[in-house]
Design an enzyme around this catalytic site. Structure first.
Site: not given
Ligand code: C5P
Length: 307
Positions: A136, A98, A9
């Site tokens: 996440d 990230g 993502k």
């Protein structure tokens, strides 16, 4: 055997609202799945053991890996201690970047083993378990485009874009950023400006929900990227500064930002073709700067069982 894809993502929006009573940060984010994915395969074993192998030797395949943590949580909750599985991971998403690669692999383990072991958990059950393992991870189960509030685990779906948007991702393979460090540094620098209470948090959430690039059905205004961790991480991470500088120089990009806690950065494009064109044109500069790059279309879903 079951095979599952686990997509990466990017954060189109990462706003740090304040601090929570559990010590985590209260966030308002828009996360978007992209077409860069790991692949996991799952096979039943009769030995009541869950084992993990990976084609990337630099990744730990021990009990700290989110795939094994997810497998153990799922098996403990099932009450069937005799369940076993052999799991293989083909790693394509850069590590510590990230891009939620580890979180997506963990979510894929929940989805894949739920199917392999015939446990019958709903996606909502799996998202709840995912939230116990990482902030996440719940997003990664359904993926696509979602607003993520709270620690990141409170999800609200966003309709897919009308346009086939794409990102040019760039990362220095020698660099990685620790997420706990990034949030700790954010707190040191910005805590005096954090919002203080739930009413203030909710006003920001509402403003994001009503932002016109998310409405109605994603108007033709492109996302206006924002990442509050970028101003915290970039001054301390040369790899982020060089990636941002390079991306800001390219023609036709709509916006540029860091993803998550970095160090990967991305430029947004109207379509995959213009993204790939720019990647080709930039090849010599990318090589000189020692940066790796990927052209990735936006993706409408998250973890997916392929077979
Ligand atoms: O939940 P996850 O393991 O991904 O978080 C890693 C670390 O990042 C946490 O231990 C915490 O230090 C920081 N974090 C935070 N606020 C969040 C998410 C993560 O402070 N909403």
């Amino acid at each position: 055997m079951i095979t599952v894809t686990a997509p990466a993502k990017v954060n189109l929006h990462l706003e740090v609202l304040g601090l929570r009573s559990d010590g985590f940060h209260e966030l308002a984010m828009v996360m978007q799945s992209i077409e860069l994915a790991d692949r996991l395969s799952f096979e039943n074993t009769a030995d009541a053991r869950v084992s993990l192998s990976c084609d990337d030797a630099s990744l730990s395949v021990g009990d700290d890996n989110l795939i094994l943590r997810a497998a153990h949580l799922l098996r403990d909750r099932s009450g069937f201690s005799e369940l076993g599985a052999s799991i293989h991971l083909e790693k394509r998403i850069p590590i510590g970047a990230g891009l939620a690669g580890g979180s997506s692999d963990g979510a894929a383990a929940l989805v894949g083993l739920n199917a392999l072991w015939g446990l019958g958990h709903s996606p909502a059950d799996l998202e709840r378990m995912a939230a116990e393992l990482g902030s996440d991870m719940p997003f990664c189960v359904a993926g696509g485009c979602q607003l993520c509030f709270g620690r990141g685990e409170q999800l609200e779906a966003v309709p897919p874009t009308n346009e086939p948007l794409a990102v040019l991702l760039v990362k220095d393979p020698r660099a990685s950023v620790s997420t706990p460090w990034a949030y700790k540094r954010c707190r040191e620098l910005n805590q005096s400006r954090y919002l203080a209470d739930e009413a203030a948090f909710e006003r920001r959430r509402q403003a994001l929900r009503q932002d016109d690039w998310l409405n109605p059905l994603r108007s033709d205004r492109p996302p206006s990227l924002r990442n509050d961790l970028q101003e915290v991480v970039a001054p301390e991470t040369a790899a982020v500064r060089s990636a941002l500088q390079l991306l800001k120089s390219v023609p036709h990009s709509l916006a540029v930002a860091m993803s998550g806690s970095g160090p990967s950065c991305f430029a947004l494009f109207r379509d995959l073709e213009s993204c790939q064109q720019v990647q080709g044109d930039l090849a010599p500069q990318l090589e000189r700067a020692g940066l790796r790059a990927w052209s990735c279309a936006f993706r409408r879903d998250g973890v997916r069982i392929e077979s």
